[in-house]
Design an enzyme around this catalytic site. Structure first.
Site, PDB file in Angstrom:
ATOM      1  CG  ASP A 259      38.895  -2.863  -1.529  1.00 13.12           C
ATOM      2  OD1 ASP A 259      37.668  -2.309  -0.979  1.00 13.12           O
ATOM      3  OD2 ASP A 259      38.241  -2.021  -3.220  1.00 13.12           O
ATOM      4  CD  GLU A 296      37.032  -5.922   1.658  1.00 12.09           C
ATOM      5  OE1 GLU A 296      35.410  -6.508   1.560  1.00 12.09           O
ATOM      6  OE2 GLU A 296      36.776  -5.153   0.643  1.00 12.09           O
ATOM      7  CG  HIS A 389      33.763   0.629   4.520  1.00 12.49           C
ATOM      8  ND1 HIS A 389      34.395  -0.388   4.910  1.00 12.49           N
ATOM      9  CD2 HIS A 389      33.224   0.407   3.131  1.00 12.49           C
ATOM     10  CE1 HIS A 389      35.244  -0.801   4.208  1.00 12.49           C
ATOM     11  NE2 HIS A 389      34.155  -0.395   2.670  1.00 12.49           N
TER      12      HIS A 389
END
Length: 610
Positions: A259, A296, A389
């Site tokens: 992340d 990411e 998301h």
């Protein structure tokens, strides 16, 4: 250095802790019988204890400096929540059935992102298992699961986790997660786990009481940065590298999605991501499995995916948000926030050709030059999507694309995604046009923290100035509103859209020109004024020509394409896809005048026939 509790069998267990500045540490067993086990210093700030009569299920704290009790920062289970005792886990008791599992090649992945708590009514790992066969039938061969590290309460996206080694109890805990992974492997589906190595959540985070896990040298959106390069950072680096290996070895994970690596700061000679990639690949090779790290990042920086000889980190792939922003801006015409940098057909053409739209051009949103040139990096280095998301949940109302555009535009977007020479990611429910929102939700126990979260989310929404009623993240109804209506996949237009996705995935998997993710075997161009995009892909004798109309009107044009006999194999305007009726012929030639339906796409093929 392996940290945390390590059950060795026959009632023998070791406990290892990194706490370089504490003068005294002990293991406080609280169940089944209370007792205190002193820990001995091991050097470099590590403490260790080995004890008998410690069995799986034993609950313990660490006693710090003879006084305060805290859970294990490397706890593998927190059965009673983030503030309570940690649990000893026996990983050897799992009877795995995936001995022959080798993984899924990265270039072949069709990724399906899901949130455990909203994917099923039950919100558990066990409830996902019966749905695996339908996902596989759709064409999905990799599931990306949003973070499962133990977080406060039972409602959260997962990015507020405070025990990176533990599995959320309300989802089914360690055993439930293993059962899901084992079942997925038997179905032919890889599991990608979303992990957070850029911050800890705010509630239940006691790491700073143990060691200098944070540095004030850098700041992140969540406060002080993780200490990857300051004094005493070796133990921090070990903590997170061991965590990556923990998921690989103990849970048979196939890949990790890292992340927001743009919030991981390291100016040392060897970046933490490079060291992690090297260790992860080495263990994967030892296990004989195909394993990957996927990052990411919003930096559009090719150093992430370049190898160390090229000055990179050696991460296997990274997300490219540019593709999403191109599609979203073209279809919705939104120009708020970062969408102000997007909205032209030429940008989508560049996304196909180079993966990054911004490769050191000026960004009005960022007010500076942004990005690097990825044109020579193969498509399997990039993950692209229409929805995820973040892009849905960071809207005030959490609207999906199905709430914002027409059914015809949803089919067009699906084709634009699945015909790309990159790795496609589908967000849960997207394949059948799910209409329930995906909202941000939490379940904190600290009233001040709850209020801070509310204010923080409102501030984030302000950049987009989107209108609508703000839904309280703490309210249980916010999660309930975000649950999928899975039954819709067999109804009306939802059923048709799912079959359309299924057909596109089949074409992607069976046509050599679409299977080949080299961007060198590709030509893309557009008619900007008409919002027409043309994509030509080839591999040996296989060729595919795709026509995409992002205009909300039918458009007539003169086709310029290679001199071949092109046969139509898919048209989203066809009645079988609940389209308005085809206007394109079954066969086309170069320089032929054609008319294409509004918000539609067609795929033509020559060469190898499937």
């Amino acid at each position: 250095m392996k940290i945390g509790s390590n059950y060795l069998g026959n009632g023998c267990c070791t406990f290892t802790l990194w706490a370089p500045f504490l003068r005294e540490v002990a293991v406080q067993i609280v169940s089944p019988q209370k007792r205190l086990i002193p820990m001995e210093p091991q050097g470099k700030g590590y403490w260790k204890a080995k004890s008998q009569d410690i069995y799986p299920g034993t609950l313990y704290f660490y006693q710090l400096n003879g006084d305060i009790l805290r859970p294990d920062p490397a706890s593998e289970s927190q059965p009673h929540g983030v503030h309570q005792a940690s649990e000893v886990i026996n990983h050897s008791k799992m009877n795995w059935n995936d001995a022959g599992w080798l993984g899924v090649p990265l270039e072949s992945m069709i990724i399906y992102e899901l949130h455990v708590g909203t994917f099923t009514p039950e919100g558990t790992f066990a409830a996902i298992i019966p749905r695996l066969s339908e996902l596989y039938e759709l064409g999905v061969n990799a599931i990306e699961i949003m973070p499962v590290a133990q977080f406060p309460g039972d409602r959260n996206w997962g990015y507020d986790g405070v025990y990176p080694y533990a599995v959320q109890t309300s989802y089914g805990g360690p055993e439930g997660f293993k059962q899901l992974i084992d079942a997925a492997h038997q179905q032919g589906i890889a599991i990608i786990l979303d992990v957070v190595y850029n911050h800890f959540g705010p509630e239940g985070n006691y790491t700073s009481e143990y060691a200098p896990y944070f540095t004030e040298t850098y700041n992140t959106p969540w406060g002080s940065a993780i200490n990857y390069d300051d004094a005493h950072s070796d133990g921090v680096r070990n903590y997170f590298i061991e965590n990556a290996l923990h998921w690989l070895q103990n849970y048979h994970i196939d890949a990790l999605r890292l992340d927001a690596i743009h919030a991981i700061y390291d100016l040392g000679a060897k970046h933490i991501l490079q060291e992690m990639a090297e260790e992860f690949a080495a263990v994967g090779n030892y296990l004989g499995r195909q394993v990957y790290l996927i990052a990411e990042s919003d930096l559009n920086d090719v150093r992430v995916i370049r190898n160390s000889q090229q000055g990179g980190y050696g991460i296997d792939a990274q997300w490219s948000d540019d593709f999403h922003h191109c599609i979203h801006a073209l279809l919705t015409k939104e120009q708020r926030g970062y969408y102000r940098d997007f909205g032209t057909s030429e940008q989508l053409v560049k996304a196909y050709q180079e993966s990054f739209v911004y490769s050191w051009q000026y960004s009005f949103f960022r007010q500076r030059n942004h990005g690097s040139d990825a044109s020579h990096d193969s498509g399997d280095k990039f993950v692209v999507c229409l929805q995820n998301h973040d892009q849905i949940g960071n809207r005030v109302l959490g609207e999906r694309l199905s709430n914002l555009v027409s059914f015809a535009a949803l089919k067009l977007a699906a084709g634009a995604l699945l015909l790309t020479p990159n790795i496609p990611l589908i967000f849960m429910g997207e394949e059948y046009g799910e209409e329930s929102p995906f909202l941000y939700f939490v379940n904190h126990t600290d009233p001040d923290l709850v209020e801070a979260v509310r204010k923080g989310r409102k501030k984030e929404f302000a950049a987009f100035h989107l209108e609508g009623e703000y839904l309280d993240p703490q309210n249980p109804d916010t999660l309930l509103k975000s649950k999928l209506h899975w039954e819709k996949r067999q109804e009306g237009k939802h059923k048709v859209l799912r079959k359309f996705y299924q057909q596109l995935i089949k074409l992607r998997r069976t046509i050599p020109a679409l299977k080949n993710l080299s961007k060198q075997n590709l030509n893309a161009y557009c008619l900007e004024q008409d919002k027409l995009i043309f994509l030509h892909r080839w591999s040996d004798h296989s060729q595919v020509f795709c026509l995409m109309n992002f205009n909300d009107q039918d458009v007539s044009f003169t086709a310029t394409l290679p001199e071949e006999n092109w046969q139509k194999i898919l048209d989203s305007a066809d009645a079988k896809w609940m389209g308005s009726g085809v206007t394109l012929p079954a066969n086309i030639l170069s320089q032929q005048v054609l008319t294409i339906n509004a918000h539609s796409l067609a795929v033509y093929q020559t060469g190898i026939t499937i």
